[in-house]
Motif scaffolding. Structure first.
Motif, short mmCIF file in Angstrom:
data_model
loop_
_atom_site.label_atom_id
_atom_site.label_comp_id
_atom_site.label_asym_id
_atom_site.label_seq_id
_atom_site.Cartn_x
_atom_site.Cartn_y
_atom_site.Cartn_z
N VAL A 240 40.54 -0.74 -64.98
CA VAL A 240 39.56 -0.87 -63.89
C VAL A 240 40.08 -1.69 -62.71
O VAL A 240 39.28 -2.21 -61.94
N SER A 241 41.39 -1.82 -62.54
CA SER A 241 41.88 -2.48 -61.32
C SER A 241 41.29 -1.70 -60.14
O SER A 241 41.16 -0.47 -60.20
N CYS A 242 40.93 -2.40 -59.07
CA CYS A 242 40.04 -1.76 -58.08
C CYS A 242 40.66 -0.54 -57.42
O CYS A 242 39.95 0.42 -57.10
N ASP A 243 41.97 -0.51 -57.24
CA ASP A 243 42.56 0.69 -56.63
C ASP A 243 42.58 1.86 -57.62
O ASP A 243 42.60 3.02 -57.22
N SER A 244 42.57 1.57 -58.94
CA SER A 244 42.55 2.65 -59.94
C SER A 244 41.16 3.30 -60.05
O SER A 244 41.04 4.42 -60.52
N VAL A 245 40.12 2.56 -59.64
CA VAL A 245 38.75 3.10 -59.73
C VAL A 245 38.18 3.34 -58.33
O VAL A 245 36.97 3.32 -58.13
N ASP A 246 39.10 3.56 -57.40
CA ASP A 246 38.72 3.93 -56.03
C ASP A 246 37.78 2.91 -55.39
O ASP A 246 36.85 3.26 -54.67
N PHE A 247 38.01 1.64 -55.67
CA PHE A 247 37.31 0.53 -55.03
C PHE A 247 35.78 0.58 -55.22
O PHE A 247 35.02 0.18 -54.34
N ALA A 248 35.37 1.10 -56.38
CA ALA A 248 33.94 1.18 -56.70
C ALA A 248 33.73 0.71 -58.14
O ALA A 248 34.53 1.07 -59.02
N PRO A 249 32.68 -0.06 -58.41
CA PRO A 249 32.39 -0.44 -59.80
C PRO A 249 32.35 0.81 -60.69
O PRO A 249 31.68 1.78 -60.34
N TYR A 250 33.07 0.77 -61.78
CA TYR A 250 33.25 1.94 -62.65
C TYR A 250 32.18 1.90 -63.74
O TYR A 250 32.09 0.93 -64.50
N PHE A 251 31.38 2.96 -63.83
CA PHE A 251 30.30 2.98 -64.83
C PHE A 251 30.89 3.16 -66.22
O PHE A 251 31.66 4.09 -66.47
N LEU A 252 30.48 2.27 -67.14
CA LEU A 252 31.00 2.34 -68.51
C LEU A 252 29.97 2.90 -69.47
O LEU A 252 30.23 3.85 -70.18
N THR A 253 28.79 2.28 -69.50
CA THR A 253 27.77 2.70 -70.46
C THR A 253 26.44 2.06 -70.08
O THR A 253 26.38 1.24 -69.16
N GLU A 254 25.42 2.46 -70.79
CA GLU A 254 24.10 1.88 -70.54
C GLU A 254 23.57 1.34 -71.85
O GLU A 254 23.67 2.00 -72.89
N VAL A 255 23.04 0.14 -71.83
CA VAL A 255 22.47 -0.45 -73.03
C VAL A 255 20.96 -0.45 -72.89
O VAL A 255 20.41 -1.08 -72.00
N GLY A 256 20.30 0.32 -73.77
CA GLY A 256 18.85 0.36 -73.71
C GLY A 256 18.27 -0.19 -74.99
O GLY A 256 18.92 -0.95 -75.71
#
Ligand SMILES: [Fe+2]
Ligand SMILES: [Fe+2]
Length: 272
Positions: A240-256
């Protein structure tokens, strides 16, 4: 609660460090991160930031960067990267972060909304054949020069690596046995693109980690939205280095509220 990750923000509000010298993709990267962050993340969400937060050399110089990060939506968990020279003692940092949306990890773990998060910086791995060349490296760091490590530096690297391995085990051991989702943050990569077995992958398997996010690697020339994201023996690894994820927070999962399905068959002894 949605969980995102983005590392290597390489902020520098108080220091003069233009990032586009590392490639045109870095142009205006701080503004672009903030825009993408605002579009994706809500205050109840969690964002993991695995190291290289700031170019600041001293704690006071990182103040503006910490304020910038605190203003963005969501709760953020930080670990130290190899460029975070500003990072003070953990007690001093936690004093500063009290009452903010930021939390710093160091050899321990935290529970947030049903997710347990541990981690440590790590170091370059002696037997892992991945590009260690960090285009953002400060040449004087650790006495390293442009010729690469010599044999005595290799043993220095190995010593640091082993110490970091111990710190990771300390952190993994402090994750609550009741945690529904076990996330590990490292700055240096614990494996390569193929998910090769390493001392670190084995440790993550032993402690039943569900997810490991890491950064440090830059300018790999990955296609947009095609970062490393794969599952190996039940552990999901995401770069998730920022240039590898196109400078956007990378969605991983949702905890419900629903129980989280684990794909890891093995359990560490301490797990209930
Ligand atoms: Fe970095
Ligand atoms: Fe780094």
């Amino acid at each position: 609660m949605k969980i995102f990750a983005i590392g290597d923000l390489h902020l520098g509000h108080a220091v003069d460090k233009p990032m586009d010298i590392f490639g045109p993709q870095w142009k205006d990267h701080v503004r672009r991160i903030a825009e993408n962050w605002g579009e994706r993340v809500r205050d109840q969400d969690l964002v993991l930031v695995p190291g290289d937060l700031s170019w600041a050399m001293h704690f006071e110089e990182a103040e503006e960067d910490l304020e910038w990060l605190d203003r963005l939506p969501g709760r953020k968990v930080l670990i130290k990267g190899n460029h975070d020279y500003w990072w003070p003692s953990i007690s001093k940092l936690r004093d500063r972060l009290r009452g903010t949306s930021l939390f710093a990890l160091q050899y321990d773990a935290i529970d947030i909304g049903g997710a347990a998060i541990g981690g440590t910086r790590l170091w370059t791995m002696p037997d892992l054949d991945i590009p260690y060349e960090d285009p953002l490296e400060i040449p004087s760091e650790q006495g390293r020069d442009s010729q690469g490590p010599n044999p005595s530096e290799m043993s220095h690297d190995e010593k640091i690596f082993r110490r970091e391995l111990g710190r990771l085990e300390l952190s993994l051991g402090s994750i609550s046995p009741d945690a529904r989702l076990r996330i590990v943050m490292t700055h240096f990569p614990p494996t390569d693109e193929s998910g090769r077995d390493t001392a670190l992958t084995r440790l993550l398997e032993k402690y039943g980690a569900d997810l490991c996010v890491f950064g440090h690697l830059h300018n790999l020339g990955l296609p947009r939205d095609k970062t490393w994201d794969f599952v190996k023996r039940g552990v999901r690894f995401v770069l998730v280095s920022c240039d590898s994820v196109d400078f956007a927070p990378y969605f991983l999962t949702e905890v419900g509220d629903a129980p989280i399905h684990r794909s890891t068959p093995g359990s560490p002894p301490s797990r209930g």
